[in-house]
Design a protein around this motif. Structure first.
Motif, PDB file in Angstrom:
ATOM      1  N   THR A  88       0.848  -1.197   0.000  1.00  0.00           N
ATOM      2  CA  THR A  88       0.000   0.000   0.000  1.00  0.00           C
ATOM      3  C   THR A  88       0.877   1.237   0.000  1.00  0.00           C
ATOM      4  N   VAL A  89       0.590   2.149  -0.912  1.00  0.00           N
ATOM      5  CA  VAL A  89       1.313   3.420  -1.020  1.00  0.00           C
ATOM      6  C   VAL A  89       0.321   4.549  -0.794  1.00  0.00           C
ATOM      7  N   THR A  90       0.731   5.556  -0.032  1.00  0.00           N
ATOM      8  CA  THR A  90      -0.144   6.685   0.285  1.00  0.00           C
ATOM      9  C   THR A  90       0.536   7.998  -0.073  1.00  0.00           C
ATOM     10  N   ALA A  91      -0.187   8.843  -0.773  1.00  0.00           N
ATOM     11  CA  ALA A  91       0.279  10.198  -1.093  1.00  0.00           C
ATOM     12  C   ALA A  91      -0.503  11.178  -0.228  1.00  0.00           C
ATOM     13  N   THR A  92       0.203  12.079   0.454  1.00  0.00           N
ATOM     14  CA  THR A  92      -0.441  13.026   1.364  1.00  0.00           C
ATOM     15  C   THR A  92       0.014  14.448   1.043  1.00  0.00           C
ATOM     16  N   ASN A  93      -0.957  15.309   0.810  1.00  0.00           N
ATOM     17  CA  ASN A  93      -0.708  16.737   0.585  1.00  0.00           C
ATOM     18  C   ASN A  93      -1.180  17.473   1.825  1.00  0.00           C
ATOM     19  N   SER A  94      -0.276  18.158   2.502  1.00  0.00           N
ATOM     20  CA  SER A  94      -0.619  18.796   3.777  1.00  0.00           C
ATOM     21  C   SER A  94      -0.185  20.255   3.774  1.00  0.00           C
ATOM     22  N   GLU A  95      -1.155  21.158   3.911  1.00  0.00           N
ATOM     23  CA  GLU A  95      -0.840  22.583   3.997  1.00  0.00           C
ATOM     24  C   GLU A  95      -1.980  23.315   4.699  1.00  0.00           C
ATOM     25  N   ALA A  96      -1.653  23.968   5.804  1.00  0.00           N
ATOM     26  CA  ALA A  96      -2.654  24.699   6.583  1.00  0.00           C
ATOM     27  C   ALA A  96      -3.286  25.799   5.736  1.00  0.00           C
ATOM     28  N   GLY A  97      -4.603  25.858   5.792  1.00  0.00           N
ATOM     29  CA  GLY A  97      -5.332  26.896   5.084  1.00  0.00           C
ATOM     30  C   GLY A  97      -5.821  26.503   3.716  1.00  0.00           C
ATOM     31  N   ALA A  98      -5.259  25.451   3.135  1.00  0.00           N
ATOM     32  CA  ALA A  98      -5.702  24.998   1.813  1.00  0.00           C
ATOM     33  C   ALA A  98      -7.014  24.234   1.945  1.00  0.00           C
ATOM     34  N   THR A  99      -7.845  24.338   0.916  1.00  0.00           N
ATOM     35  CA  THR A  99      -9.152  23.670   0.937  1.00  0.00           C
ATOM     36  C   THR A  99      -9.361  22.731  -0.242  1.00  0.00           C
ATOM     37  N   ARG A 100      -8.432  22.718  -1.181  1.00  0.00           N
ATOM     38  CA  ARG A 100      -8.506  21.814  -2.323  1.00  0.00           C
ATOM     39  C   ARG A 100      -7.087  21.328  -2.635  1.00  0.00           C
ATOM     40  N   PHE A 101      -6.991  20.047  -2.960  1.00  0.00           N
ATOM     41  CA  PHE A 101      -5.682  19.429  -3.109  1.00  0.00           C
ATOM     42  C   PHE A 101      -5.646  18.543  -4.349  1.00  0.00           C
ATOM     43  N   GLY A 102      -4.466  18.459  -4.956  1.00  0.00           N
ATOM     44  CA  GLY A 102      -4.270  17.574  -6.090  1.00  0.00           C
ATOM     45  C   GLY A 102      -2.937  16.854  -5.988  1.00  0.00           C
ATOM     46  N   PHE A 103      -2.792  15.755  -6.738  1.00  0.00           N
ATOM     47  CA  PHE A 103      -1.540  15.000  -6.730  1.00  0.00           C
ATOM     48  C   PHE A 103      -1.437  14.170  -8.005  1.00  0.00           C
ATOM     49  N   GLU A 104      -0.219  13.724  -8.296  1.00  0.00           N
ATOM     50  CA  GLU A 104       0.033  12.723  -9.322  1.00  0.00           C
ATOM     51  C   GLU A 104       1.296  11.962  -8.927  1.00  0.00           C
ATOM     52  N   VAL A 105       1.247  10.630  -8.962  1.00  0.00           N
ATOM     53  CA  VAL A 105       2.372   9.793  -8.542  1.00  0.00           C
ATOM     54  C   VAL A 105       2.625   8.729  -9.600  1.00  0.00           C
ATOM     55  N   SER A 106       3.912   8.401  -9.786  1.00  0.00           N
ATOM     56  CA  SER A 106       4.290   7.328 -10.704  1.00  0.00           C
ATOM     57  C   SER A 106       5.559   6.648 -10.207  1.00  0.00           C
ATOM     58  N   PRO A 107       5.590   5.302 -10.121  1.00  0.00           N
ATOM     59  CA  PRO A 107       6.820   4.575  -9.753  1.00  0.00           C
ATOM     60  C   PRO A 107       7.671   4.346 -10.995  1.00  0.00           C
ATOM     61  N   GLN A 108       8.881   4.877 -11.008  1.00  0.00           N
ATOM     62  CA  GLN A 108       9.709   4.843 -12.208  1.00  0.00           C
ATOM     63  C   GLN A 108      11.157   4.484 -11.888  1.00  0.00           C
ATOM     64  N   ASP A 109      11.895   4.064 -12.945  1.00  0.00           N
ATOM     65  CA  ASP A 109      13.348   3.970 -12.835  1.00  0.00           C
ATOM     66  C   ASP A 109      13.948   5.286 -13.310  1.00  0.00           C
ATOM     67  N   SER A 110      15.262   5.364 -13.381  1.00  0.00           N
ATOM     68  CA  SER A 110      15.914   6.624 -13.723  1.00  0.00           C
ATOM     69  C   SER A 110      15.659   7.056 -15.158  1.00  0.00           C
ATOM     70  N   SER A 111      15.183   6.128 -16.000  1.00  0.00           N
ATOM     71  CA  SER A 111      14.888   6.456 -17.398  1.00  0.00           C
ATOM     72  C   SER A 111      13.430   6.793 -17.633  1.00  0.00           C
ATOM     73  N   GLY A 112      12.625   6.729 -16.559  1.00  0.00           N
ATOM     74  CA  GLY A 112      11.213   7.058 -16.691  1.00  0.00           C
ATOM     75  C   GLY A 112      10.314   5.887 -17.007  1.00  0.00           C
ATOM     76  N   ASN A 113      10.858   4.665 -16.988  1.00  0.00           N
ATOM     77  CA  ASN A 113      10.031   3.488 -17.237  1.00  0.00           C
ATOM     78  C   ASN A 113       9.170   3.177 -16.019  1.00  0.00           C
ATOM     79  N   LEU A 114       7.936   2.779 -16.248  1.00  0.00           N
ATOM     80  CA  LEU A 114       7.055   2.358 -15.166  1.00  0.00           C
ATOM     81  C   LEU A 114       7.617   1.107 -14.520  1.00  0.00           C
ATOM     82  N   MET A 115       7.732   1.109 -13.196  1.00  0.00           N
ATOM     83  CA  MET A 115       8.262  -0.028 -12.464  1.00  0.00           C
ATOM     84  C   MET A 115       7.145  -0.690 -11.665  1.00  0.00           C
ATOM     85  N   GLY A 116       6.909  -1.965 -11.937  1.00  0.00           N
ATOM     86  CA  GLY A 116       5.805  -2.644 -11.295  1.00  0.00           C
ATOM     87  C   GLY A 116       4.487  -2.170 -11.874  1.00  0.00           C
ATOM     88  N   SER A 117       3.419  -2.332 -11.118  1.00  0.00           N
ATOM     89  CA  SER A 117       2.105  -1.880 -11.566  1.00  0.00           C
ATOM     90  C   SER A 117       1.307  -1.375 -10.378  1.00  0.00           C
TER      91      SER A 117
END
Length: 238
Positions: free
Chosen positions: A74-103
């Protein structure tokens, strides 16, 4: 006066609708994690400002000794900032060349989705609103890989419902393969047969071991150049 009032009202409604469209945007475009493979692109491309690097915004239950190939975590992405009311994110597991690692596997289809095929996971319009912080979780199936894997993440914090004044952050999590599970050198093998050797078209490898763990076999040519690596009989891929 009446006509002016009607036009002004319509203009006001249009502004409100435009603001709501920005507030409820359904996910980030693919390739904005800040990774080398994504040409270091991040949320500032749309939201402006300067990206700030932070630690610990991507976490997992992967043990400190490393991931086991084929295991699910299980992987969790957390965006934390006091006063903010809307949040966004994008995550990708990659190697140094940008290839997707795993799924990756979606576990919260209401608040998260894939973009760019299944290489990037991001928020949906239902996963935006929160107060002071927001978290999104997903599953990751570890690759049959010998290399470290880095989860690259781009994050955006919003305060007023439109892009002006947004804050962009970048965070990473690097995990390694658990090498303690490797069988080790051929001294641990009870028997090993390679035929034909040398070969030019095909090669058969038979072995027997009573030691549990991951078996890696490296195949080289007569000059010692690596031709193929196998882990538990499967070609090593991202």
């Amino acid at each position: 006066m009446k006509k002016i009032f009607v036009v002004s009202s319509a203009f006001f409604v249009l502004l409100v609708l435009q603001s709501l469209m920005i507030m409820k945007k359904d996910g980030a475009a693919p390739g904005y994690t800040g990774s080398p493979g994504d040409s270091f692109k991040n949320c500032t491309a749309c939201h402006g400002g300067i990206a700030t690097t932070v630690d610990g915004w991507i976490s997992s239950d992967i043990p400190a000794e490393g991931y086991v190939p084929g295991a699910t975590y299980t992987v969790t992405a957390t965006n934390s900032e006091a006063g903010a009311t809307r949040f966004g994110f994008e995550v990708s597991p990659q190697d140094s060349s940008g290839n997707l690692m795993g799924s990756m596997r979606i576990t919260d289809p209401v608040r998260t989705k894939f973009v760019g095929g299944e290489k990037y996971i991001t928020y949906t319009e239902n996963g935006v609103e929160s107060v002071n912080s927001a978290s999104w979780s997903f599953k990751w199936v570890a690759p049959q890989s010998l290399t470290d894997v880095t989860f690259y993440g781009g994050f955006n914090s919003n305060f007023e419902g439109h892009k002006d004044g947004d804050h962009t952050y970048l965070s990473t999590l690097t995990v390694k393969r658990n090498k303690a599970l490797d069988i080790g050198e051929t001294a641990d093998l009870k028997s090993i047969n390679v035929f034909p050797n040398p070969t030019c078209d095909y090669l058969s490898l038979a072995f027997k071991t009573e030691v549990p763990g991951t078996l890696q076999a490296d195949i080289t040519d007569v000059q010692g150049k690596l031709v193929r690596s196998l882990i538990n009989g499967q070609p090593v891929t991202g």
